[in-house]
Design a protein around this motif. Structure first.
Motif: not given
Length: 275
Positions: A116-141
């Motif tokens: 945690v302490e080391l990661l306070k020095a992480a590069h920021w801001p980073h690139r925003p992610p692209a919109p994510k696809g569908e995360d909900r599906h029906l397999v039969g019922d």
């Protein structure tokens, strides 16, 4: 540098304060959870490796985060409980590191506190992610969701396969939805059986809960839970529905869904009126 540190049991609903912070999140380290951390704009993310599992799904989010320039670390399931941010912060040991985190000096075997302490020095801001696809599906019922946080009120009494772990916080979050049968990934299950502690919470609520082995299905992928998963743990309510160790999740899900469907059809059958 004054960088905020947030310790949370899940990254499914990160607060605004996560933007620019180092976040220790109890979620797994698969792509779905990494996307949520990246979307919230965290400076660096520390997640759980969820036993790593099939196709190394439990740490697949590290490469995804790296592609955005976001530092990300995973903690060993043998060292801390998944779904418990405080336990991860206090006992967690690093098992995987992506390149941006390594540039900060984080190494495998390091304590979460030191990372945690080391990661306070992480590069920021980073690139925003692209919109994510569908995360909900029906397999039969059968409903498949990549995260239990995607459950809807209409999932009551349905068979649901999630990509989530079955830790305590998952049990508390999903019990009110009252599915007929719900599947999770066991995330190892890791130290203190952390990846399946939520099954007892579901039992108390009268909900049949099952976990599949992390080595058999990709965590963060509800369809993999259903189609690839081999049952490793279950509560008593699920046992009464036919859950057994080593049985395929798909076979149990189909049997329960078909039985529920027959019952519903019988209850709604229109009998011919007498003449």
């Amino acid at each position: 540098m004054n960088v905020a540190v947030l310790v949370l049991d899940s990254v499914t609903k990160l607060p605004r304060e996560a933007d620019g912070a180092v976040v220790v999140g109890g979620s797994h380290g698969a792509v779905y959870a990494a996307h949520l951390s990246a979307k919230a704009g965290v400076r660096a993310a520390i997640h759980h490796d969820a036993g790593i599992g099939l196709d190394e799904a439990g740490v697949s989010g590290l490469g995804y985060a790296e592609s955005l320039g976001m530092a990300m670390v995973a903690l060993a399931t043998e060292s801390c409980r998944i779904g418990d941010g405080r336990d991860q912060y206090e006992r967690g040991l690093v098992s995987r590191v992506n390149a941006p985190a390594a540039l900060c000096g984080v190494t495998i075997g390091m304590t979460c506190r030191d990372a945690v302490e080391l990661l306070k020095a992480a590069h920021w801001p980073h690139r925003p992610p692209a919109p994510k696809g569908e995360d909900r599906h029906l397999v039969g019922d059968i409903v498949c969701v990549d995260s239990a946080s995607l459950l809807l009120p209409e999932d009551k009494d349905r068979v649901v396969a999630t990509g989530s772990h079955a830790a305590l916080n998952s049990g508390h979050a999903t019990a009110p939805a009252r599915p007929r049968l719900i599947f999770f990934n066991d995330a190892g299950p890791g130290i203190d059986d952390g990846g399946i502690l939520g099954l007892s919470v579901l039992e108390e609520a009268g909900v049949a809960g099952v976990a599949v082995a992390a080595r058999s299905a990709r965590i963060g992928d509800g369809r993999s839970t259903l189609q690839d998963g081999t049952i490793s743990a279950f509560n008593h309510t699920a046992y009464r529905l036919g859950a057994r160790a080593g049985r395929s999740a798909l076979a149990l899900a189909r049997a329960v869904a078909e039985k529920a469907g027959r019952k519903e059809r019988e209850e709604h059958r229109e009998w011919p009126s007498s003449t």
